[in-house]
Design a protein around this motif. Structure first.
Motif, PDB file in Angstrom:
ATOM      1  N   PRO A   1       0.822  -1.211   0.000  1.00 33.58           N
ATOM      2  CA  PRO A   1       0.000   0.000   0.000  1.00 33.58           C
ATOM      3  C   PRO A   1       0.859   1.264   0.000  1.00 33.58           C
ATOM      4  O   PRO A   1       1.995   1.265   0.463  1.00 33.58           O
ATOM      5  CB  PRO A   1      -0.793  -0.124   1.299  1.00 33.58           C
ATOM      6  CG  PRO A   1       0.069  -0.970   2.191  1.00 33.58           C
ATOM      7  CD  PRO A   1       0.763  -1.939   1.279  1.00 33.58           C
ATOM      8  N   LEU A   2       0.278   2.318  -0.516  1.00 34.57           N
ATOM      9  CA  LEU A   2       0.928   3.623  -0.459  1.00 34.57           C
ATOM     10  C   LEU A   2       0.887   4.155   0.967  1.00 34.57           C
ATOM     11  O   LEU A   2      -0.007   3.808   1.749  1.00 34.57           O
ATOM     12  CB  LEU A   2       0.211   4.594  -1.396  1.00 34.57           C
ATOM     13  CG  LEU A   2       0.127   4.175  -2.875  1.00 34.57           C
ATOM     14  CD1 LEU A   2      -0.817   5.118  -3.625  1.00 34.57           C
ATOM     15  CD2 LEU A   2       1.504   4.188  -3.511  1.00 34.57           C
ATOM     16  N   LYS A   3       1.840   5.006   1.303  1.00 40.20           N
ATOM     17  CA  LYS A   3       1.869   5.635   2.626  1.00 40.20           C
ATOM     18  C   LYS A   3       2.117   7.121   2.447  1.00 40.20           C
ATOM     19  O   LYS A   3       3.073   7.515   1.771  1.00 40.20           O
ATOM     20  CB  LYS A   3       2.950   5.018   3.504  1.00 40.20           C
ATOM     21  CG  LYS A   3       2.690   3.564   3.888  1.00 40.20           C
ATOM     22  CD  LYS A   3       3.747   3.049   4.850  1.00 40.20           C
ATOM     23  CE  LYS A   3       3.467   1.615   5.275  1.00 40.20           C
ATOM     24  NZ  LYS A   3       4.458   1.103   6.242  1.00 40.20           N
ATOM     25  N   VAL A   4       1.252   7.938   3.053  1.00 36.79           N
ATOM     26  CA  VAL A   4       1.385   9.383   2.959  1.00 36.79           C
ATOM     27  C   VAL A   4       1.255   9.973   4.354  1.00 36.79           C
ATOM     28  O   VAL A   4       0.306   9.645   5.089  1.00 36.79           O
ATOM     29  CB  VAL A   4       0.307   9.990   2.029  1.00 36.79           C
ATOM     30  CG1 VAL A   4       0.411  11.512   2.009  1.00 36.79           C
ATOM     31  CG2 VAL A   4       0.431   9.428   0.624  1.00 36.79           C
ATOM     32  N   GLY A   5       2.178  10.828   4.757  1.00 33.49           N
ATOM     33  CA  GLY A   5       2.124  11.474   6.065  1.00 33.49           C
ATOM     34  C   GLY A   5       2.383  10.509   7.201  1.00 33.49           C
ATOM     35  O   GLY A   5       3.029   9.469   7.028  1.00 33.49           O
ATOM     36  N   GLU A   6       1.870  10.849   8.385  1.00 34.77           N
ATOM     37  CA  GLU A   6       2.064  10.009   9.571  1.00 34.77           C
ATOM     38  C   GLU A   6       0.969   8.948   9.626  1.00 34.77           C
ATOM     39  O   GLU A   6      -0.212   9.271   9.632  1.00 34.77           O
ATOM     40  CB  GLU A   6       2.021  10.857  10.840  1.00 34.77           C
ATOM     41  CG  GLU A   6       3.139  11.888  10.935  1.00 34.77           C
ATOM     42  CD  GLU A   6       3.072  12.655  12.237  1.00 34.77           C
ATOM     43  OE1 GLU A   6       2.960  12.013  13.305  1.00 34.77           O
ATOM     44  OE2 GLU A   6       3.112  13.896  12.190  1.00 34.77           O
ATOM     45  N   CYS A   7       1.372   7.707   9.668  1.00 38.05           N
ATOM     46  CA  CYS A   7       0.385   6.622   9.717  1.00 38.05           C
ATOM     47  C   CYS A   7       0.942   5.444  10.494  1.00 38.05           C
ATOM     48  O   CYS A   7       2.156   5.335  10.715  1.00 38.05           O
ATOM     49  CB  CYS A   7      -0.025   6.196   8.311  1.00 38.05           C
ATOM     50  SG  CYS A   7       1.316   5.641   7.258  1.00 38.05           S
ATOM     51  N   SER A   8       0.057   4.559  10.919  1.00 38.51           N
ATOM     52  CA  SER A   8       0.481   3.375  11.660  1.00 38.51           C
ATOM     53  C   SER A   8       1.161   2.388  10.726  1.00 38.51           C
ATOM     54  O   SER A   8       0.976   2.426   9.499  1.00 38.51           O
ATOM     55  CB  SER A   8      -0.724   2.716  12.335  1.00 38.51           C
ATOM     56  OG  SER A   8      -1.668   2.323  11.370  1.00 38.51           O
ATOM     57  N   LYS A   9       1.899   1.484  11.310  1.00 37.16           N
ATOM     58  CA  LYS A   9       2.611   0.480  10.515  1.00 37.16           C
ATOM     59  C   LYS A   9       1.622  -0.467   9.846  1.00 37.16           C
ATOM     60  O   LYS A   9       1.872  -0.943   8.735  1.00 37.16           O
ATOM     61  CB  LYS A   9       3.578  -0.291  11.416  1.00 37.16           C
ATOM     62  CG  LYS A   9       4.520  -1.223  10.671  1.00 37.16           C
ATOM     63  CD  LYS A   9       5.522  -1.844  11.625  1.00 37.16           C
ATOM     64  CE  LYS A   9       6.504  -2.754  10.887  1.00 37.16           C
ATOM     65  NZ  LYS A   9       7.491  -3.366  11.822  1.00 37.16           N
ATOM     66  N   GLN A  10       0.507  -0.744  10.533  1.00 44.12           N
ATOM     67  CA  GLN A  10      -0.519  -1.608   9.964  1.00 44.12           C
ATOM     68  C   GLN A  10      -1.877  -1.189  10.498  1.00 44.12           C
ATOM     69  O   GLN A  10      -1.970  -0.401  11.445  1.00 44.12           O
ATOM     70  CB  GLN A  10      -0.244  -3.077  10.286  1.00 44.12           C
ATOM     71  CG  GLN A  10      -0.339  -3.426  11.772  1.00 44.12           C
ATOM     72  CD  GLN A  10      -0.110  -4.904  11.997  1.00 44.12           C
ATOM     73  OE1 GLN A  10       0.977  -5.398  11.777  1.00 44.12           O
ATOM     74  NE2 GLN A  10      -1.142  -5.594  12.438  1.00 44.12           N
ATOM     75  N   ALA A  11      -2.928  -1.701   9.885  1.00 49.69           N
ATOM     76  CA  ALA A  11      -4.290  -1.312  10.255  1.00 49.69           C
ATOM     77  C   ALA A  11      -4.647  -1.782  11.660  1.00 49.69           C
ATOM     78  O   ALA A  11      -4.222  -2.851  12.107  1.00 49.69           O
ATOM     79  CB  ALA A  11      -5.282  -1.893   9.251  1.00 49.69           C
ATOM     80  N   HIS A  12      -5.432  -0.964  12.349  1.00 53.40           N
ATOM     81  CA  HIS A  12      -6.089  -1.308  13.608  1.00 53.40           C
ATOM     82  C   HIS A  12      -5.126  -1.520  14.777  1.00 53.40           C
ATOM     83  O   HIS A  12      -5.465  -2.193  15.750  1.00 53.40           O
ATOM     84  CB  HIS A  12      -6.976  -2.559  13.458  1.00 53.40           C
ATOM     85  CG  HIS A  12      -7.826  -2.574  12.232  1.00 53.40           C
ATOM     86  ND1 HIS A  12      -8.400  -1.435  11.706  1.00 53.40           N
ATOM     87  CD2 HIS A  12      -8.202  -3.597  11.414  1.00 53.40           C
ATOM     88  CE1 HIS A  12      -9.092  -1.746  10.628  1.00 53.40           C
ATOM     89  NE2 HIS A  12      -8.985  -3.039  10.419  1.00 53.40           N
ATOM     90  N   ALA A  13      -3.935  -0.961  14.694  1.00 55.13           N
ATOM     91  CA  ALA A  13      -2.975  -1.145  15.787  1.00 55.13           C
ATOM     92  C   ALA A  13      -1.958  -0.010  15.800  1.00 55.13           C
ATOM     93  O   ALA A  13      -1.580   0.510  14.750  1.00 55.13           O
ATOM     94  CB  ALA A  13      -2.262  -2.491  15.652  1.00 55.13           C
ATOM     95  N   ASP A  14      -1.528   0.351  17.012  1.00 51.68           N
ATOM     96  CA  ASP A  14      -0.414   1.286  17.208  1.00 51.68           C
ATOM     97  C   ASP A  14      -0.588   2.584  16.433  1.00 51.68           C
ATOM     98  O   ASP A  14       0.235   2.951  15.589  1.00 51.68           O
ATOM     99  CB  ASP A  14       0.909   0.616  16.827  1.00 51.68           C
ATOM    100  CG  ASP A  14       1.182  -0.637  17.645  1.00 51.68           C
ATOM    101  OD1 ASP A  14       0.948  -0.606  18.860  1.00 51.68           O
ATOM    102  OD2 ASP A  14       1.615  -1.641  17.058  1.00 51.68           O
ATOM    103  N   PHE A  15      -1.656   3.308  16.760  1.00 51.22           N
ATOM    104  CA  PHE A  15      -1.959   4.556  16.054  1.00 51.22           C
ATOM    105  C   PHE A  15      -0.976   5.661  16.438  1.00 51.22           C
ATOM    106  O   PHE A  15      -0.431   5.662  17.550  1.00 51.22           O
ATOM    107  CB  PHE A  15      -3.376   5.026  16.389  1.00 51.22           C
ATOM    108  CG  PHE A  15      -4.454   4.038  16.048  1.00 51.22           C
ATOM    109  CD1 PHE A  15      -4.268   3.066  15.066  1.00 51.22           C
ATOM    110  CD2 PHE A  15      -5.670   4.071  16.697  1.00 51.22           C
ATOM    111  CE1 PHE A  15      -5.262   2.161  14.744  1.00 51.22           C
ATOM    112  CE2 PHE A  15      -6.676   3.161  16.397  1.00 51.22           C
ATOM    113  CZ  PHE A  15      -6.464   2.206  15.423  1.00 51.22           C
TER     114      PHE A  15
END
Length: 379
Positions: free
Chosen positions: A8-22
């Motif tokens: 997946p693409l990543k833009v800006g600040e985001c978690s490493k994976q969905a639904h965890a470690d926001f």
């Protein structure tokens, strides 16, 4: 079927994976996905709750109905109760009955799925006799003759799969015995109780086709089979025989809880389970806009931890295309990991095509539900 590796693409600040470690700056995750959690998806991290609207105008809104209060639900025949939510694929109604049916019914429009919310009864049908009670799903194939003899007041959720048949979901890499083993399914028996109802008395069959009722009279009881063989039958499954998929580190999507697959919709069952224990894992349903499916939830029993002011027998409706998720109290409790166990039972119906509402549903609607995501609920 193999799946190629994609990133997946990543833009800006985001978690490493969905639904965890926001990210600390944005604790609210929102999933925008296609094809009911199976298609392409992106996960946004917001500074405010995606459900934090201050006002809502127009008919396309989240709704809540109290199906306990439907006036026309008490009828001797299920064909006399109104469709409360419906489209061309799926018709949802509730039926209350407390006395034995003196006639048979037959649906030539599609399969019926009965969920016994309250009560217990003897079911007599072409295939034999079956005891049914609270928490049972009873799948009745199209054009089956059947009737109920209740032992107490019954409250039944009925889901018609119009012009189609129900199937079990594909369970993929977890195998066919996961969630529930097909061996737990029960079928009617040609037993002494069934044989005791053989008779030469006139018997009516109330047959539904195209929502019109015909009454067929026989000079005997058509439930006179002495045996049968094949792979088509009425079947029963109790929610207590469902062993849900779980992960202590990842909040699974609703599709992991699919119980039956209709034509244009699915029926899922949420049952008691431990809440995710990993410190970084999301512990309540994630905010999401399910852009291809309308979502209906019938609340059966327990503590509905993601919703405020919801009781057994009520229904929530979240139309496709807008964001929904846990109410503020539930989201806060999930962040603080106050609950270790989700003690709830609910039936979810996700429909690919938009649902319409009957007047009888509008009469039991809580029109303030749309504001229930506010920190201070409007009364």
């Amino acid at each position: 079927m193999r799946k190629s590796i994609s990133f997946p693409l990543k833009v800006g600040e985001c978690s490493k994976q969905a639904h965890a470690d926001f990210p600390e700056k944005a604790i609210y995750e929102r999933e925008a996905g296609r094809s009911g959690f199976f298609g392409p998806a992106s996960h946004f991290h917001h500074q405010h709750a995606p459900t934090g609207w201050s006002e809502w105008e127009g008919p396309l809104r989240p709704r809540a109905f109290n199906f306990n209060l439907v006036e026309k639900a008490a009828q001797l025949s299920p064909w006399l109760v109104p469709h409360l939510l419906h489209n061309a694929d799926c018709k949802i109604r509730v039926w209350k009955i407390d006395q034995s049916m003196e006639f048979l019914v037959r649906n030539s429009d599609g399969d019926d799925l009965l969920f016994i919310h309250q009560g217990k009864a003897d079911l007599y049908c072409d295939y034999g006799h079956l005891e049914v009670g609270e928490g049972d799903y009873v799948l009745i194939p199209r054009s089956t003759n059947w009737r109920l003899e209740p032992h107490e007041k019954m409250f039944i959720l009925m889901i018609e799969n119009t012009n189609a048949s129900y199937n079990l979901p594909e369970k993929g890499i977890v195998g066919s015995h996961a969630v529930f083993d097909p061996a737990v399914l029960e079928v009617p028996q040609i037993n002494d109780q069934f044989k005791a109802q053989y008779s030469e008395d006139d018997t009516q069959v109330h047959m539904k086709r195209g929502e019109k009722i015909s009454v067929i009279t026989y000079p005997y009881n058509p439930l006179d089979a002495i045996g049968w063989h094949g792979d088509l039958s009425v079947v029963k499954l109790n929610w207590r025989d469902i062993r849900p998929l779980m992960s202590h580190r990842y909040h699974l999507p609703p599709s992991a809880h699919t119980t039956f697959v209709g034509d244009g919709f699915v029926v899922c069952t949420f049952v008691p389970r431990p809440i995710e224990s990993d410190p970084g894992a999301l512990k309540v349903p994630f905010y999401h806009n399910n852009d291809d499916y309308d979502e209906v939830l019938f609340y059966h029993a327990g503590d509905f931890f993601s919703r405020d002011n919801i009781e057994a027998g009520m229904v929530t409706f979240h139309p496709a295309g807008f964001t929904h998720g846990p109410h503020p109290k539930a989201f806060k409790a999930g962040r603080e990991y106050k609950k270790k166990f989700a003690d709830e039972v609910a039936v979810m119906i996700d429909t690919r095509n938009a649902l319409s509402f009957a007047d009888e549903a509008a009469q039991v609607e809580n029109d303030q539900y749309v504001y229930s995501w506010r920190e201070s609920v409007k009364r």
